[in-house]
Design an enzyme around this catalytic site. Structure first.
Site, short mmCIF file in Angstrom:
data_model
loop_
_atom_site.label_atom_id
_atom_site.label_comp_id
_atom_site.label_asym_id
_atom_site.label_seq_id
_atom_site.Cartn_x
_atom_site.Cartn_y
_atom_site.Cartn_z
N GLU A 13 0.82 -1.22 0.00
CA GLU A 13 0.00 0.00 0.00
C GLU A 13 0.85 1.28 0.00
OE1 GLU A 13 -3.90 -1.88 2.31
OE2 GLU A 13 -2.61 -0.44 3.34
N GLU A 40 -6.68 -7.59 -1.11
CA GLU A 40 -7.33 -7.64 0.19
C GLU A 40 -8.80 -7.27 0.02
OE1 GLU A 40 -5.40 -5.28 3.17
OE2 GLU A 40 -3.38 -5.93 2.60
#
Length: 684
Positions: free
Chosen positions: A144, A315
């Site tokens: 991320e 995710e």
């Protein structure tokens, strides 16, 4: 393409004797992929140069023996504490000069040379150890990028890197001074070493200075990622991905994605609705257990573009999360619906986060497929159902959509630097246009801002592009469909100056934006046909030879004495039974064809309304349907889909046109209360 499911797993969190049981349950559930390792640096290298890879070897072997494929993450998002002792200046500093300290994650500055070298060392060791492992079928770099506002660093390392970047770009301080307009407020520099980062100034810094800093910071992310991909490819042929985060635009994902094989993103519909979507309270209440119907879809299409067709969900939210202002439980069935929505947009894999809920540390309130006691949580059965459905589903690819939407990260930085009005946001302008396209039932391809070929699309939207690249200008000039360009199009040079000729300066369009204004939300500008402009308005000046056509059918239009049509006013949706084209009044100029005017707003299936107004639309290239009166005026022509206002006294040399954003009164009827997905698009 065979679609698959996966899960995120942290073997270092659980006793080793539990790994085999977990792997067997994952395989029985129908999972294919297991992502591991992205936060495990302290376990892999507990002291500088001391590697403990044996436990990871055994974990990968256990998962592989159960028939599972491993996505191995590089652990560079979580440098261990000894790293900070070795490099105490590696921390990023926020815009107030405060260090982003140890005790969480992403506590590093992309520009720090020592930290980059340490990352190179650990990634090299991992790639050598596991690059040929048959069970390691994919890689993930870091985790991320940009999350938690970590793209921009105001550290000494970033300042040094920025000065070097500027010196390479401009070659001399004089050239930089000219490009930035530093004669304003006596801001000239005589040496690159005099240039600081654009924070802690008395009032706003020079926007050219800030824009270059944003470009530099974005390139630092891309080069940091490239450092890792180049190492991995020396030792492994498995594809490499990175997992982006929703509504994070602080770096150019297209540029970073150029060095990757797969784009992935982390989808948390309920967390994002509560945490970052600026929606009215009634909207958030309505979708509190489902998520915004379009937010996930927008990112699915965005990352399909970033990955050049290959993309995953790394995710997927399975239940309540821990990090949003409020963390409700999804409605039953949402974990299944969200997976199918991703597959409908072309995802290769959907991986749930996480396998088992952690009983400790920051994410202990984040749900998993299993509870902390290993009993199935709600999403477990839903994932099992999706796996059964996937097994019965034939392979299916994706086809090109009819509509393209151009997205530009640099434009988001530009309007963040100089919004000119608090209500203006590039990202949310693009997103709301996307919502409108979805409401019309249209499939959308998102394209990068340097796209050179638009052929094959019927409609292209490019709202609010800061600067049009030469490649995109050429593509628009050759495009024969309809294009809609929103407010502030091409309104600045790459150096953040107002260009001359004035914007939009599009090929074949002899019209200029003469004046702009931003409006508070409580100052709407009423329109003669109903509704109002809000937030932003542009006044256009066109040559005196242009003339207004009668408003007998469709919106009022301007017809310059060239091959261009300019349109302004409210676009009305027409029913299939709408009246035929009226004959031009005697002695009047030609009237634009209503079919051409309505083409930019396709009717919603089942709609019979003939008066529902569209949102205002900006500059629009269009080609009227064959046989239209408009056909004689165009060579792939340009039209102006703008809102009109009541007439005012005009100078002989100007004809004002206005554009803006529609008020809330123009929003259409509420959607169904479940999330919505695009159809699976099979190859043509």
């Amino acid at each position: 393409m065979k679609r698959t499911l996966g899960v995120c797993y942290y073997p270092e969190h659980w006793p080793e004797e539990q790994w085999a049981e977990d792997a067997a349950r994952m395989a029985a559930l129908g999972l294919t992929w297991v992502r591991i390792g992205e936060f495990a640096w302290s376990c892999l290298e507990p002291a500088p140069g001391t590697y403990h890879f044996d436990w990871l070897d055994r974990a990968i072997a256990t998962l592989g023996k159960a028939g599972l494929k491993v996505v191995l993450g590089t652990p560079t998002a979580t440098p261990p504490r000894w790293m900070l002792d070795r490099h105490p200046d590696m921390l990023a500093l926020d815009s107030d000069g405060r260090p982003r300290g140890f005790g969480s994650r992403r506590h590093y500055c992309f520009s720090h040379a020592g930290y980059r070298e340490a990352c190179s060392t650990i990634v090299t060791a991992l790639a050598r150890q596991f690059g040929k492992n048959p069970h390691v079928a994919a890689w993930q770099t870091d985790n991320e990028y940009g999350c938690h506002d970590t793209t921009l660093s105001y550290s000494a390392a970033a300042a040094a890197g920025f000065r070097l970047w500027l010196a390479q770009k401009y070659q001399s301080p004089d050239a930089l001074n000219r490009a930035w307009g530093n004669v304003f407020w006596s801001m000239e520099y005589s040496d690159f070493d005099q240039i600081n980062l654009p924070n802690l100034t008395v009032t706003e810094p020079n926007p050219s200075h800030v824009m270059d800093f944003r470009r530099f910071a974005s390139e630092e992310v891309a080069s940091f990622n490239r450092l890792q991909t180049e190492i991995i490819r020396k030792h492994s042929s498995a594809p490499i991905a990175h997992n982006y985060m929703g509504a994070v635009t602080s770096f150019d994902h297209f540029a970073t994605g150029a060095d990757l094989d797969i784009a992935s993103w982390d989808s948390y519909p309920l967390g994002f609705l509560s945490d970052r979507i600026p929606a009215p309270p009634d909207h958030k209440l309505r979708f509190v257990r489902q998520g915004d119907p379009d937010f996930q879809a927008f990112h699915h299409d965005l990352y399909r573009a970033v990955g050049r067709g290959r993309w995953w969900i790394m995710e997927q939210q399975p239940g309540p999360v821990n990090w949003a202002p409020y963390n409700p439980d999804p409605l039953p069935g949402m974990a299944r619906l969200w997976a199918w929505e991703a597959f409908a947009h072309g995802a290769e894999a959907v991986c749930y986060f996480r396998w088992r809920q952690a009983p400790f540390a920051q994410e202990q309130m984040h749900a998993g497929l299993l509870r902390p006691d290993s009993a199935p949580a709600q999403a477990f059965g839903e994932a099992e159902e999706v796996a059964r459905e996937l097994a019965a589903m034939p392979d299916a690819g994706t086809a090109r959509a009819d509509v393209a939407l151009i997205f530009d990260y640099a434009s988001d930085w530009a309007w963040d630097i100089q919004p000119q009005g608090r209500s203006f946001s590039y990202f949310w302008l693009v997103f709301h246009l996307y919502k409108g396209l979805r409401r019309l039932g249209l499939n959308v391809d998102i394209l990068p801002p340097d796209t050179a070929d638009l052929s094959g699309y019927k409609l292209v939207l490019a709202p609010g592009l800061f600067t049009l690249s030469d490649r995109l200008k050429t593509a628009f000039a050759a495009f024969t469909g309809t294009s809609i360009l929103g407010p502030r199009t091409n309104s600045k040079t790459p150096n953040f100056a107002i260009p001359v000729p004035l914007p939009p300066n599009l090929p074949g369009l002899d019209a200029r934006v003469a004046r702009v204004e931003s409006l508070p939300p409580d100052v709407p500008v009423p329109l003669a046909g109903g509704g109002a402009l809000i937030n932003w308005r542009e006044s256009w000046r066109v040559p005196p030879r242009s003339s207004r056509l009668p408003r007998t059918a469709g919106p009022p239009s301007l017809r310059p004495e060239s091959s261009i049509i300019l349109r302004a006013g409210r676009t009305k949706r027409r029913s299939p039974a709408s009246s035929p084209v009226p004959a031009p009044p005697s002695g009047s100029r030609p009237t634009p064809c209503p079919r051409a005017c309505a083409a930019a707003t396709p009717p919603r299936t089942g709609s019979s309304s003939t008066t529902t107004p569209s949102r205002p639309i900006g500059v629009a290239y269009r080609s009227p349907p064959p046989g239209c009166i408009g056909q004689r005026f165009r060579t792939g022509g340009i039209s102006q889909g703008l809102r009109s206002r009541p007439a005012r006294r005009r100078l002989p040399s100007e004809m004002p046109l206005h554009s803006g954003q529609a008020s809330a009164a123009h929003r259409r009827a509420p959607r169904p209360t479940t999330g919505r997905s695009s159809r699976v698009r099979r190859p043509a």
